[in-house]
Scaffold this active site. Structure first.
Site, PDB file in Angstrom:
ATOM      1  CD  GLU A 125       6.558  -7.557  -0.315  1.00 20.53           C
ATOM      2  OE1 GLU A 125       6.063  -7.575   0.851  1.00 20.53           O
ATOM      3  OE2 GLU A 125       7.544  -8.393  -0.412  1.00 20.53           O
ATOM      4  CD  GLU A 126       0.759  -1.379   1.202  1.00 19.63           C
ATOM      5  OE1 GLU A 126       0.767  -2.192   0.351  1.00 19.63           O
ATOM      6  OE2 GLU A 126       0.407  -0.036   1.122  1.00 19.63           O
ATOM      7  CG  ASP A 134      -8.786  -2.785   2.515  1.00 17.65           C
ATOM      8  OD1 ASP A 134      -8.777  -1.373   2.613  1.00 17.65           O
ATOM      9  OD2 ASP A 134      -9.223  -3.320   1.876  1.00 17.65           O
TER      10      ASP A 134
END
Lengths: 257, 421
Positions: free
Chosen positions: A228-229, A152
């Site tokens: 996935e990111e 993040d």
């Protein structure tokens, strides 16, 4: 009914859990008080629960094997799944703060174990706040690799202390990593990439890997492709920024004058 | 409980006591008031503070003498750390903190002051240039280490000066190597002492000639006192003090946080540890065997004829007198009650010192307590307030599943969705 419900979250063709049943928010506040169970100390981590194949309930505490890889903020677990077959004899764990996502990875690992006999028994996941509870899971110098993939970014300066790579948290990662252990970070946010790099660069217990070392490390190739990111970023043609550093012994041992 | 109510209660600060290492003076802090009695002069010391904003403006949360006795440090909710010279009782240095301060410690050689804020960061101040004779200096603090967003409850240097120990409300004790150049941070973690199942409220070292590096003792919200090897983080012994001393009926009582350990203090060099518990009128004396590495309850010393639940303990390394204080910042006039226990050194039973026999006598009590006559009921209420405040501050709030679900349902973004569907 409940039985049906559980089954319906798995795909009929692959037997893998379907992501749409595990939707979760992209962000979670790491500062809020948590209410999930946390092991009192690393010796309280129940290995037989995570790795039943290696730690059958019958002979507890006989296997000296310990977790060596930690994927911090593992998300949907793409990296772990790739690492599992690449390092089939190494125990590895994903740590994820979001409850539903953790559930997904749990189901995914179970489904993979069922579909591929003998494989994926070295991988597991736990729901926890790794910024707070790393010392509860790992002893000093237990880990050989730590992964921080697409964390993040927490853009606001006020929220920089929520970033998972920060000067003070690196002290704790240095504690959990053995000397020579490697920390892998990657992001598609330039600002965060610079931040992570400068945190690691300025820390006295980490040194950057050389280009040749990066070339020769099979994990480095996975950083941008396995998760996935990462795939999403690649699909959109985005740029990634990685920083890979080795844990070194502290050189500041000059006696006090 | 209403939010406001909880906040108000957590504002309440317990009375604190600190004793000069050779018992030249005793300091008591109640709310924003800091009082010092000079035992050598036999009179109250008048503190001089030439800072732009003199003295503390909000509750003091930590006071401590340096191990050489040259310095006294006080800090608290007003986000200032004040360093006093014990020579002339002048404030020689004021340090501003970004957050409220929860703990302080002075390095053994007296050259660094460390303090912890409520966000879990430990800061270090280099005292070079801070001298009793020189004019007041404003010093800046540098971050030393950090517990990730957890209130640090106590800071302590190991007797050999190698380690700085920090305890937090997330059940953790961290042992960090105190570096040669602390201004560039303390990065090397020696160990974590993990075993408490509630917040850790207090830590102290116990050492003797045979074991100069010492062992660590800690007390916490789980009503236990634990003995640790700080170099390895190994838990050596656990003493369920409330149950073992016969104060609590069973472990279930202890779970209600009724007997959280509020403070502990090692007495003289070596083997005795005084422990203060919430709701206990008196102290528990533990015997620590440094070679066998065990902790045993030696004795419960109750204070007869008075309701006295100590909020803080203090002792000097040489005299063998244990000083105790009870009180709370919310009491009018910041009154406190000070008592002492002596007789640890000889083959006699330790006994509570009567008011007229206390070192410094009536004069000391008048100075430190803020009054000679004290209302017992007020102190019972005070003990209760301190207990609630401690629980509110240090224990994670547990919400039931329904409670959480309700909150989720009433979230603004969800509300819209439900209306639409």
């Amino acid at each position: 009914m409940p039985g049906n419900e559980v089954n319906s979250t798995l795909s009929k063709s692959t037997g893998l859990p379907r992501k749409r049943f595990y939707r979760a928010r992209a962000h979670s506040n790491p500062l809020s008080d948590s209410h999930f169970p946390v092991p009192i100390s690393p010796s309280h981590v129940d290995y037989s629960l995570h790795y039943p194949e290696y730690f059958p309930p019958s002979d507890q505490a006989n296997n000296p094997k310990k977790i060596q890889f930690a994927d911090i903020g593992c998300g949907f677990g793409g990296l772990l799944i790739s690492l599992s077959t690449l390092f089939p004899e190494t125990l590895m764990i994903g740590m994820e703060l979001r409850d539903k996502v953790t559930e997904y990875v749990k189901e995914r690992v179970l489904a993979l174990r069922a579909a591929n006999p003998g494989q994926y028994h070295n991988v597991s996941v736990v729901r926890t706040n790794s910024m707070k509870y790393i010392p509860n899971y790992f002893e000093k110098a237990q880990l050989t690799k730590m992964f921080f993939l697409f964390p993040d970014p927490h853009f606001k300066e006020k929220n920089h202390r929520r970033r998972v790579i920060s000067p003070h948290l690196l002290d704790e990662y240095a504690y959990a990593l053995e000397v020579g252990g490697i920390i892998y970070t990657i992001t598609d946010v330039e600002e965060l990439g610079d931040w992570m790099k400068s945190c690691l660069e300025n820390h006295p217990m980490f040194e950057a890997l050389t280009e040749e070392e990066l070339e020769g490390d099979p994990c480095v190739k996975l950083l941008g492709t396995a998760t996935e990111e990462g795939q999403k970023v690649a699909r959109n043609g985005g740029q990634t920024y990685r920083a890979v550093y080795r844990r070194t012994a502290l050189s500041d041992q000059t006696p006090q004058t | 409980m209403e939010e406001g109510e909880a906040n108000k209660e957590s504002e309440v600060a317990p009375a604190l006591i600190a004793v000069h290492p050779s018992q030249k003076s005793v300091a008591v802090a109640v709310g924003p008031t800091l009082r010092v009695f000079d035992l050598h002069a036999g009179s109250a010391a008048s503190l001089i503070d030439d800072s732009s904003v003199p003295f503390h403006r909000d509750s003091i949360r930590a006071i401590r003498f340096g191990s050489k006795g040259r310095l006294l440090v006080s800090a608290g909710d007003d986000k200032t750390v004040r360093i006093w010279s014990t020579e002339n009782w002048r404030c020689i240095c004021t340090v501003s903190s970004e957050k409220r301060v929860s703990a302080v410690a002075i390095s053994n050689d007296g050259s660094y002051v460390c303090f912890a804020d409520k966000f879990g960061v430990v800061w270090v101040v280099d005292l070079a240039g801070c001298d009793g004779d020189q004019p007041l200096v404003d010093k800046k603090a540098t971050p030393l280490l950090s517990h990730y967003c957890s209130i640090i409850t106590n800071l302590e240097f190991s007797p050999d000066g190698r380690f700085i120990i920090s305890a937090d409300r997330d059940f953790k004790i961290r042992v960090t190597i105190f570096p040669n150049k602390p201004l560039s941070g303390a990065h090397e973690i020696q160990s974590f002492c993990l075993g408490h199942t509630e917040f850790v409220s207090c830590i102290a070292f116990i050492h003797d000639q045979d074991c100069p590096q010492g062992l660590l003792i800690s007390g916490g919200g789980d009503s236990t006192v634990r003995l640790w090897d700080p170099s390895s983080g190994e838990l050596l012994d656990t003493c369920e003090v409330a149950v073992k001393a016969g104060v609590a009926e069973s472990n279930d009582d202890a779970k209600e946080h009724a007997y959280a350990v509020t403070d502990l203090c090692s007495i003289m060099d070596g083997s005795l540890v005084a422990v203060a518990l919430q709701s206990l009128h008196g102290i528990i004396l533990l015997k620590c065997n440094l070679s066998a590495r065990t902790l045993l309850v030696a004795k419960v010393i109750s204070i007869a004829g008075e309701a006295f639940v100590p909020t803080c303990l203090g002792t000097s390394s040489c005299t063998g007198i244990l000083w105790m204080v009870t009180g709370v910042s919310s009491l009018p006039g910041s009154v406190a009650r000070v008592r002492a226990i002596s007789g640890f050194d000889v083959e006699q039973d330790p006994a509570v010192v009567e008011d007229d026999k206390i070192p410094g006598g009536e004069k000391l009590l008048e100075t430190l307590q803020g009054s000679t006559s004290v209302d017992e009921n007020a102190f019972m209420a005070a003990a209760e307030a301190v207990k609630t405040a401690m629980c509110n501050l240090l224990i994670k709030k547990q919400y039931s599943t329904e409670n959480r679900e309700t909150r989720k349902r009433t979230r603004n973004d969800r509300k819209l969705k439900t209306q639409q569907s």
